[in-house]
Design an enzyme around this catalytic site. Structure first.
Site, PDB file in Angstrom:
ATOM      1  N   GLY A   1       0.854  -1.203   0.000  1.00  8.54           N
ATOM      2  CA  GLY A   1       0.000   0.000   0.000  1.00  8.54           C
ATOM      3  C   GLY A   1       0.879   1.239   0.000  1.00  8.54           C
ATOM      4  O   GLY A   1       0.511   2.288   0.513  1.00  8.54           O
TER       5      GLY A   1
ATOM      6  N   GLY B   1      -0.018   5.053  -1.224  1.00  9.94           N
ATOM      7  CA  GLY B   1      -1.075   5.828  -0.570  1.00  9.94           C
ATOM      8  C   GLY B   1      -0.531   7.014   0.205  1.00  9.94           C
ATOM      9  O   GLY B   1       0.660   7.321   0.159  1.00  9.94           O
ATOM     10  N   GLN B   2      -1.437   7.658   0.956  1.00 13.13           N
ATOM     11  CA  GLN B   2      -1.069   8.885   1.676  1.00 13.13           C
ATOM     12  C   GLN B   2       0.084   8.632   2.652  1.00 13.13           C
ATOM     13  O   GLN B   2       1.053   9.369   2.695  1.00 13.13           O
ATOM     14  CB  GLN B   2      -2.280   9.440   2.451  1.00 13.13           C
ATOM     15  CG  GLN B   2      -2.004  10.799   3.080  1.00 13.13           C
ATOM     16  CD  GLN B   2      -2.996  11.190   4.162  1.00 13.13           C
ATOM     17  OE1 GLN B   2      -3.806  10.399   4.623  1.00 13.13           O
ATOM     18  NE2 GLN B   2      -2.926  12.442   4.580  1.00 13.13           N
TER      19      GLN B   2
ATOM     20  N   ASP C   1       2.340  -2.208  -4.243  1.00 14.31           N
ATOM     21  CA  ASP C   1       0.990  -1.652  -4.286  1.00 14.31           C
ATOM     22  C   ASP C   1       0.276  -2.304  -5.471  1.00 14.31           C
ATOM     23  O   ASP C   1       0.912  -2.851  -6.367  1.00 14.31           O
ATOM     24  CB  ASP C   1       1.039  -0.124  -4.484  1.00 14.31           C
ATOM     25  CG  ASP C   1      -0.217   0.578  -3.986  1.00 14.31           C
ATOM     26  OD1 ASP C   1      -0.142   1.307  -2.982  1.00 14.31           O
ATOM     27  OD2 ASP C   1      -1.297   0.393  -4.610  1.00 14.31           O
ATOM     28  N   ILE C   2      -1.051  -2.188  -5.441  1.00 11.00           N
ATOM     29  CA  ILE C   2      -1.828  -2.703  -6.563  1.00 11.00           C
ATOM     30  C   ILE C   2      -1.750  -1.735  -7.738  1.00 11.00           C
ATOM     31  O   ILE C   2      -1.980  -2.106  -8.879  1.00 11.00           O
ATOM     32  CB  ILE C   2      -3.280  -2.964  -6.110  1.00 11.00           C
ATOM     33  CG1 ILE C   2      -3.969  -3.954  -7.021  1.00 11.00           C
ATOM     34  CG2 ILE C   2      -4.067  -1.682  -5.955  1.00 11.00           C
ATOM     35  CD1 ILE C   2      -5.232  -4.549  -6.436  1.00 11.00           C
ATOM     36  N   ARG C   3      -1.428  -0.463  -7.448  1.00  6.48           N
ATOM     37  CA  ARG C   3      -1.259   0.522  -8.537  1.00  6.48           C
ATOM     38  C   ARG C   3       0.205   0.933  -8.621  1.00  6.48           C
ATOM     39  O   ARG C   3       0.892   1.059  -7.600  1.00  6.48           O
ATOM     40  CB  ARG C   3      -2.174   1.728  -8.341  1.00  6.48           C
ATOM     41  CG  ARG C   3      -2.022   2.429  -7.018  1.00  6.48           C
ATOM     42  CD  ARG C   3      -2.899   3.677  -6.923  1.00  6.48           C
ATOM     43  NE  ARG C   3      -3.078   4.075  -5.536  1.00  6.48           N
ATOM     44  CZ  ARG C   3      -3.071   5.321  -5.098  1.00  6.48           C
ATOM     45  NH1 ARG C   3      -2.932   6.324  -5.914  1.00  6.48           N
ATOM     46  NH2 ARG C   3      -3.232   5.597  -3.811  1.00  6.48           N
TER      47      ARG C   3
ATOM     48  N   ASN D   1      -1.073  -7.557  -5.269  1.00  5.32           N
ATOM     49  CA  ASN D   1      -2.411  -7.493  -4.675  1.00  5.32           C
ATOM     50  C   ASN D   1      -2.334  -8.245  -3.350  1.00  5.32           C
ATOM     51  O   ASN D   1      -2.127  -9.460  -3.335  1.00  5.32           O
ATOM     52  CB  ASN D   1      -3.426  -8.151  -5.618  1.00  5.32           C
ATOM     53  CG  ASN D   1      -4.836  -8.079  -5.061  1.00  5.32           C
ATOM     54  OD1 ASN D   1      -5.039  -7.691  -3.904  1.00  5.32           O
ATOM     55  ND2 ASN D   1      -5.816  -8.443  -5.881  1.00  5.32           N
TER      56      ASN D   1
ATOM     57  N   TYR E   1     -15.497   0.208   8.338  1.00 13.98           N
ATOM     58  CA  TYR E   1     -14.070   0.452   8.547  1.00 13.98           C
ATOM     59  C   TYR E   1     -13.696   0.199  10.011  1.00 13.98           C
ATOM     60  O   TYR E   1     -12.742  -0.519  10.307  1.00 13.98           O
ATOM     61  CB  TYR E   1     -13.782   1.903   8.162  1.00 13.98           C
ATOM     62  CG  TYR E   1     -12.363   2.363   8.354  1.00 13.98           C
ATOM     63  CD1 TYR E   1     -11.322   1.850   7.591  1.00 13.98           C
ATOM     64  CD2 TYR E   1     -12.064   3.358   9.288  1.00 13.98           C
ATOM     65  CE1 TYR E   1     -10.025   2.302   7.753  1.00 13.98           C
ATOM     66  CE2 TYR E   1     -10.766   3.821   9.450  1.00 13.98           C
ATOM     67  CZ  TYR E   1      -9.752   3.292   8.684  1.00 13.98           C
ATOM     68  OH  TYR E   1      -8.467   3.746   8.848  1.00 13.98           O
TER      69      TYR E   1
ATOM     70  N   LYS F   1     -11.307  -2.675  11.614  1.00 11.94           N
ATOM     71  CA  LYS F   1     -10.111  -2.352  12.394  1.00 11.94           C
ATOM     72  C   LYS F   1     -10.162  -3.026  13.769  1.00 11.94           C
ATOM     73  O   LYS F   1      -9.142  -3.518  14.258  1.00 11.94           O
ATOM     74  CB  LYS F   1      -9.940  -0.835  12.544  1.00 11.94           C
ATOM     75  CG  LYS F   1      -9.563  -0.120  11.253  1.00 11.94           C
ATOM     76  CD  LYS F   1      -8.183  -0.520  10.762  1.00 11.94           C
ATOM     77  CE  LYS F   1      -7.726   0.304   9.564  1.00 11.94           C
ATOM     78  NZ  LYS F   1      -6.477  -0.206   8.967  1.00 11.94           N
TER      79      LYS F   1
HETATM   80  P1  NAD Z   1      -4.606   5.275   1.159  1.00  8.89           P
HETATM   81  O1  NAD Z   1      -5.981   4.945   0.709  1.00  8.89           O
HETATM   82  O2  NAD Z   1      -4.056   6.613   0.837  1.00  8.89           O
HETATM   83  O3  NAD Z   1      -3.580   4.178   0.597  1.00  8.89           O
HETATM   84  C1  NAD Z   1      -3.860   2.811   0.550  1.00  8.89           C
HETATM   85  C2  NAD Z   1      -2.988   2.185  -0.531  1.00  8.89           C
HETATM   86  O4  NAD Z   1      -3.301   0.785  -0.595  1.00  8.89           O
HETATM   87  C3  NAD Z   1      -3.251   2.757  -1.929  1.00  8.89           C
HETATM   88  O5  NAD Z   1      -2.040   3.161  -2.535  1.00  8.89           O
HETATM   89  C4  NAD Z   1      -3.901   1.605  -2.693  1.00  8.89           C
HETATM   90  O6  NAD Z   1      -3.573   1.585  -4.074  1.00  8.89           O
HETATM   91  C5  NAD Z   1      -3.310   0.418  -1.971  1.00  8.89           C
HETATM   92  N1  NAD Z   1      -4.125  -0.796  -2.146  1.00  8.89           N
HETATM   93  C6  NAD Z   1      -5.484  -0.889  -2.201  1.00  8.89           C
HETATM   94  N2  NAD Z   1      -5.862  -2.149  -2.414  1.00  8.89           N
HETATM   95  C7  NAD Z   1      -4.725  -2.888  -2.477  1.00  8.89           C
HETATM   96  C8  NAD Z   1      -4.481  -4.273  -2.673  1.00  8.89           C
HETATM   97  N3  NAD Z   1      -5.479  -5.135  -2.856  1.00  8.89           N
HETATM   98  N4  NAD Z   1      -3.192  -4.679  -2.679  1.00  8.89           N
HETATM   99  C9  NAD Z   1      -2.159  -3.813  -2.518  1.00  8.89           C
HETATM  100  N5  NAD Z   1      -2.349  -2.486  -2.333  1.00  8.89           N
HETATM  101  C10 NAD Z   1      -3.613  -2.031  -2.308  1.00  8.89           C
HETATM  102  O7  NAD Z   1      -4.558   5.002   2.738  1.00  8.89           O
HETATM  103  P2  NAD Z   1      -3.602   5.683   3.820  1.00  8.89           P
HETATM  104  O8  NAD Z   1      -4.240   6.918   4.278  1.00  8.89           O
HETATM  105  O9  NAD Z   1      -2.213   5.713   3.341  1.00  8.89           O
HETATM  106  O10 NAD Z   1      -3.774   4.632   5.008  1.00  8.89           O
HETATM  107  C11 NAD Z   1      -2.873   3.566   5.211  1.00  8.89           C
HETATM  108  C12 NAD Z   1      -3.304   2.777   6.428  1.00  8.89           C
HETATM  109  O11 NAD Z   1      -3.380   3.646   7.572  1.00  8.89           O
HETATM  110  C13 NAD Z   1      -4.691   2.123   6.320  1.00  8.89           C
HETATM  111  O12 NAD Z   1      -4.686   0.890   7.003  1.00  8.89           O
HETATM  112  C14 NAD Z   1      -5.586   3.089   7.044  1.00  8.89           C
HETATM  113  O13 NAD Z   1      -6.717   2.440   7.560  1.00  8.89           O
HETATM  114  C15 NAD Z   1      -4.673   3.568   8.153  1.00  8.89           C
HETATM  115  N6  NAD Z   1      -5.097   4.870   8.690  1.00  8.89           N
HETATM  116  C16 NAD Z   1      -4.976   5.999   7.938  1.00  8.89           C
HETATM  117  C17 NAD Z   1      -5.384   7.222   8.467  1.00  8.89           C
HETATM  118  C18 NAD Z   1      -5.267   8.502   7.680  1.00  8.89           C
HETATM  119  O14 NAD Z   1      -5.678   9.558   8.152  1.00  8.89           O
HETATM  120  N7  NAD Z   1      -4.688   8.484   6.487  1.00  8.89           N
HETATM  121  C19 NAD Z   1      -5.929   7.276   9.763  1.00  8.89           C
HETATM  122  C20 NAD Z   1      -6.063   6.099  10.484  1.00  8.89           C
HETATM  123  C21 NAD Z   1      -5.620   4.893   9.947  1.00  8.89           C
END
Ligand code: NAD
Length: 330
Positions: free
Chosen positions: A14, A17-18, A40-42, A56, A146, A150
């Site tokens: 992942g 992502g952010q 990542d998947i993307r 994936n 969600y 969790k």
């Molecule tokens: P995000 O949505 O920005 O990134 C998630 C990433 O996972 C993406 O790049 C997506 O392409 C990838 N992904 C999706 N499906 C996939 C798959 N099947 N296989 C591989 N990769 C896959 O999320 P984030 O904000 O970076 O959050 C990361 C983690 O932190 C998550 O578990 C989220 O629940 C947790 N979290 C985030 C926040 C926040 O504010 N950002 C707060 C609490 C918890």
């Protein structure tokens, strides 16, 4: 000197992502670029400094192959569907959030991984949890898919740690605020969007009401907490579900005021949508005494410092010249 975990690699799932994009940079610095694999998947939009693998996380065999073929010692699993997006796709959110985690825990058990990191969230709390200084242990009745995923995930982490000795570590992140990567569909995304809209248009419509107080954390503090937790000797950790983590706690009105110090003309209006309902069920602030006691957690950023850094870094992107004596870059 780089920490290369005995020559084994670190896999971040992942990673696009952010959090992943910024965690990668922090891990490159800590461990060396060669020691980190982003998955990542993307695919990345621009080439990464280190190695990238398309994966994936739902495919357990592919995950185990990747771990074995690259001699991976640590996995950070960040792949998930977040709170607001999860309410639009409940089954998908449950599938990815659960199967992804279970695949990582099972891969850890089968391949003998040294450590696994998996983030939980303040979404594990619900309407019956105490709202202020929410304790580590209390009534938890999450009412989003969600949050349910969790909370179930936390129980699985504790189970794998107790039953199989898997060294899994976790934090209950609050809403994370960063200027580098866009947020992925959470209830706290307003606190990032407002900076972009303020700089681009001078106005913002918040999807939460003015007085919705939520726990938040600046990304640099979140990365610091993550790396600190993963570096501490395992015997210091009392919690194998997920640690409460507190940083900031503010409302949209308070964030607006903090931005108006630099941009007095900013206009903010309020049009709460379905995300208000989610926010109402979450805590205002978190009691994180276990994180402080077990591994010395202390956040660094105040609301003012975070606001200054967000604006200082984003203003040039939008060609805005802020009062430079006030806003700084980092
Ligand atoms: P995000 O949505 O920005 O990134 C998630 C990433 O996972 C993406 O790049 C997506 O392409 C990838 N992904 C999706 N499906 C996939 C798959 N099947 N296989 C591989 N990769 C896959 O999320 P984030 O904000 O970076 O959050 C990361 C983690 O932190 C998550 O578990 C989220 O629940 C947790 N979290 C985030 C926040 C926040 O504010 N950002 C707060 C609490 C918890």
């Amino acid at each position: 000197m780089f920490d290369t975990s005995g020559g084994k690699k670190t896999l971040v799932i992942g990673a696009m992502g952010q959090i992943g994009q910024e965690l990668l940079e922090a891990l490159y610095l800590q461990k060396g670029t060669e020691a980190v694999i982003a998955a990542d998947i993307r695919a990345p939009k621009t080439p990464l400094e280190g190695k990238f693998a398309e994966l994936n996380v739902m495919e357990r065999d592919a995950l185990i192959d990747l771990i074995k073929s690259h001699e991976v010692g640590e996995v950070y699993n960040l792949a998930a569907i977040l709170s607001a997006k999860g309410e639009q796709h409940p089954e998908l959110a449950w599938d990815l959030n659960m199967t992804g985690l279970l695949n990582c825990l099972e891969a850890a058990r089968q391949t003998g991984l040294e450590k696994v990191f998996w983030p939980s969230s303040i979404a594990v709390f619900g309407p019956s949890s105490p709202q202020a200084h929410t304790p580590q242990y209390c009534s938890m009745d999450p009412n989003t898919v969600y949050g349910i995923s969790k909370l179930a995930g936390e129980r699985w982490c504790e189970y794998y740690a107790a039953r199989y000795g898997v060294d899994v570590r976790s934090l209950r992140y609050p809403g994370l605020i960063s200027y580098k990567a866009a947020p992925g569909g959470g209830t706290t995304d307003y606190a990032v969007d407002i900076f972009h809209q303020a700089l681009q248009h001078g106005r913002y419509t918040s999807f939460l009401d003015a007085h919705s107080r939520l726990p938040m954390l600046y990304m640099k503090d979140a990365l610091q907490a993550t790396i600190q937790l993963m570096s501490v000797p395992r015997e210091r950790l009392r919690i194998r579900s997920s640690y409460n983590l507190n940083g900031l706690s503010f409302t949209p009105a308070e964030l607006t005021q903090a931005i108006q110090v630099f941009m007095p003309a900013l206009e903010v209006s309020y049009a709460p949508d379905f995300r208000q309902h989610i926010a109402n069920s979450w805590p205002d602030s978190i009691d994180d005494r276990y994180a402080r006691e077990d591994w010395g957690w202390r956040p660094s950023y105040s609301l003012e410092e975070m606001t200054r850094e967000m604006l200082g870094n984003l203003a040039p992107t939008y060609g805005v010249n802020l009062m430079t004596e006030k806003a700084g870059t980092s």
